[in-house]
Design a protein around this motif. Structure first.
Motif, short mmCIF file in Angstrom:
data_model
loop_
_atom_site.label_atom_id
_atom_site.label_comp_id
_atom_site.label_asym_id
_atom_site.label_seq_id
_atom_site.Cartn_x
_atom_site.Cartn_y
_atom_site.Cartn_z
N ARG A 14 0.82 -1.21 0.00
CA ARG A 14 0.00 0.00 0.00
C ARG A 14 0.86 1.26 0.00
O ARG A 14 0.57 2.23 -0.70
CB ARG A 14 -0.93 -0.01 1.21
CG ARG A 14 -1.93 -1.15 1.22
CD ARG A 14 -2.95 -0.98 2.32
NE ARG A 14 -3.75 0.22 2.13
CZ ARG A 14 -4.70 0.63 2.97
NH1 ARG A 14 -4.95 -0.10 4.05
NH2 ARG A 14 -5.39 1.70 2.75
N SER A 18 1.29 4.15 -3.05
CA SER A 18 1.08 5.57 -2.81
C SER A 18 2.30 6.40 -3.20
O SER A 18 2.16 7.53 -3.69
CB SER A 18 0.75 5.80 -1.33
OG SER A 18 0.77 7.17 -1.00
N TRP A 92 3.48 15.05 2.06
CA TRP A 92 3.26 13.64 1.76
C TRP A 92 3.75 12.76 2.92
O TRP A 92 3.09 11.80 3.31
CB TRP A 92 3.99 13.24 0.48
CG TRP A 92 3.85 11.77 0.18
CD1 TRP A 92 2.82 11.15 -0.47
CD2 TRP A 92 4.76 10.74 0.56
NE1 TRP A 92 3.04 9.80 -0.52
CE2 TRP A 92 4.23 9.51 0.10
CE3 TRP A 92 5.99 10.73 1.23
CZ2 TRP A 92 4.87 8.29 0.30
CZ3 TRP A 92 6.64 9.52 1.44
CH2 TRP A 92 6.08 8.31 0.97
N ALA A 96 1.45 10.14 4.94
CA ALA A 96 1.81 8.72 4.88
C ALA A 96 2.11 8.18 6.26
O ALA A 96 1.73 7.05 6.60
CB ALA A 96 3.02 8.54 3.95
N ALA A 458 -8.75 9.80 1.25
CA ALA A 458 -7.89 9.72 0.07
C ALA A 458 -8.36 10.68 -1.02
O ALA A 458 -7.53 11.36 -1.65
CB ALA A 458 -7.87 8.28 -0.46
#
Length: 531
Positions: A14, A18, A92, A96, A458
């Protein structure tokens, strides 16, 4: 197969999925920077003029990073890439990091794994390792884009490798810091907010250090260490190693703290002592306002502080924009055809609008979080309809966005000097002009909540990220108009340089409202979906 191996494979897949698209975007920024530089400045005299016009401007360096060498393609590529991707990579990393641990816990997948022969510390270590895999994927995709430009730009492969490692460093640092902060808070959304606060503080410290010439201050922020690495213009390894060492230390600490707390709980438990305060408990809307008020105040203070610092350096940066053909061209493609302080403030409002849109994404993700945690069930057993509950949440979020717009305008009034000759009304309008874009994000998030609830966060964050990258990269490479039109930010008039287009803003508000109404209708007709 050991449980931690299963978790690592699951989280790693995953996380890599991303990271790869972001890495491709990073690589495109590097590639386009080098190619566009050679096209715009084919002669040595042009490059030297660019260095003279931008190289000594303190304000410009404060916003986009130190300007060390614009007379060669490597120095320009590193400056432009770091100026944009430091912000994007840091954000990011925050998102994350919050998703890797808290997101998986909230989804309930860790409970099954921890019931087998493993421990919380090992499971957390697997989450940290998955973050490392994502960073490797981000770096490799970035490097691939840089290497594609080597035949045209003549850059050395080793320099491209060092640049890619430097560009990934902000993402690594704030991913790990968010992983650590996530152990001390109860939810993914709060973890993302704390991580964003850490990034904001680091960025403001760096900005102040560069704007005031206090180089010693930059040593106290990891973003200053990234600047000190000097890719393409010296390649200093020690500061870069310090940034990665901080990331590793934070990741190890996160795994250690996770092993000492209960699943789904925070390492610092809040007191359950009753306060006796009953204000704003007279209905679901008031209760939503009570819950959101601390978050709204936090966003207001953060965005106002950042805007104030931006306004303080606008005067010095304006001098550079007046002398730079390249900067004026970029501002024109972004929609700020003027020059000087007004144009730079318009560019600043592009960043502020993105920040306000991020706040909108955070708040609409909070609505989904309330459902996934089962908090909605407690309210809906009372004589409260789903429509009323959701409407109260959306109304509070919309009010918070208006407050952010006003705070931005007030911060501009307090920070922009009188020499800029920008009317107070124009600065207030510039702040409010950023709100309609964020309302579209709210509407899109609510629509996703109604149709595909698990994808709410998302879609909301992705809409903001795509709009920012599409607008910035598209302007750099002079992309076709239809590509730029895909970005929400492209429909933003860069006030105060350009008067706000209130008719376009009305259309944006209508789109956001229509999407929210459609999402609300779908929400009332589907089953509640927990994690």
């Amino acid at each position: 197969m050991p449980a931690e191996t299963v978790l690592l494979r699951h989280l790693g897949r995953r996380a890599v999925r991303s990271a790869v698209p972001w890495g491709v975007a990073f690589g495109l920024v590097v590639l386009s920077s080098g190619v566009s530089y050679l096209s715009a400045y084919p002669h040595v005299a042009d490059r030297q003029a660019l260095q003279l016009s931008l190289g000594g401007n303190v304000g410009l360096a404060a916003i986009f990073g130190p300007v060390r060498s614009l007379a060669d393609v490597g120095g320009f590529t590193a400056w432009r890439a770091l100026g944009l991707l430091t912000i994007v990579g840091g954000i990011w990393g925050v998102l994350a990091g919050a998703r890797l641990m808290r997101g998986e816990e909230e989804a309930g997948r860790w409970e099954v794994l921890l019931a087998s022969a493993t421990t919380r510390r090992r499971a957390a270590a697997a989450g940290v390792a998955a973050g490392g895999l994502a960073l490797v994927a981000l770096g490799l995709a970035t490097l691939a884009g840089a290497l594609l430009g080597v035949p045209a730009t003549g850059l050395r492969v080793g320099s491209c490798v060092f640049l890619a490692a430097t560009l990934v460093a902000p993402a690594a640092v704030f991913l790990a810091i968010t992983l650590l902060l996530a152990q001390f808070v109860p939810t993914r959304r709060v973890a993302a907010q704390y991580g964003a606060l850490a990034f904001g503080v680091a960025y403001v410290v760096r900005l102040v250090a560069l704007a005031t010439g206090r180089d010693w201050l930059a040593r106290f922020t990891p973003l200053g260490w990234v600047d000190a690495a000097r890719p393409m213009t010296g390649s200093h390894l020690a500061p870069l190693l310090a940034a990665y060492a901080l990331a590793i230390a934070a990741g190890v600490a996160a795994a250690g703290v996770a092993g000492r707390r209960d699943l789904g709980a925070a390492a610092w438990a809040r007191s359950d002592r009753a306060t006796g305060a009953t204000r704003l408990l007279g209905g679901p809307g008031r209760f939503a306002a009570r819950q959101a008020l601390p978050q709204i105040l936090g966003w207001v203070v953060g965005i106002a502080a950042f805007t104030a610092v931006f306004g303080l350096v606008s005067g010095s940066v304006a001098d550079a924009t007046l002398r730079s053909h390249a900067m004026n061209g970029l501002l024109d493609r972004l929609g700020a055809p003027g020059a000087g302080t007004r144009a730079f403030l318009g560019l600043g409002m592009l960043t502020m609008s993105s920040a306000i849109a991020l706040a909108a994404a955070a708040w609409v993700s909070g609505i989904r979080e309330a459902e996934s945690a089962g908090l909605v069930d407690v309210v809906l057993v009372q004589p409260v309809s789903r429509r009323r509950w959701l409407a109260g949440r959306v109304a509070v979020a919309a009010a918070g966005l208006v407050a952010l717009g006003l705070a931005t305008g007030v911060a501009l009034i307090a920070s922009v000097t009188s020499d800029a000759r920008v009317a107070v009304a124009d600065l207030v309008a510039a702040g409010l002009n950023a709100v309609p874009i964020a309302l579209v994000v709210i509407g899109g998030g609510v629509l996703t909540l109604g149709v595909l609830p698990r994808a709410t966060a998302a879609v909301a964050y992705g809409l903001v990220a795509f709009s920012f990258l599409d607008e910035m990269i598209g302007a750099m490479v002079d992309a076709p108009s239809w590509v730029l039109d895909l970005s929400l930010l492209h429909h933003l008039a860069l006030a105060p340089d350009v008067a706000p287009d209130w008719s376009t803003n009305a259309v944006l508000v209508a789109i956001g409202l229509a999407a929210a109404l459609a999402g609300g209708l779908a929400f009332t007709r589907r089953d509640l979906v927990t994690a």
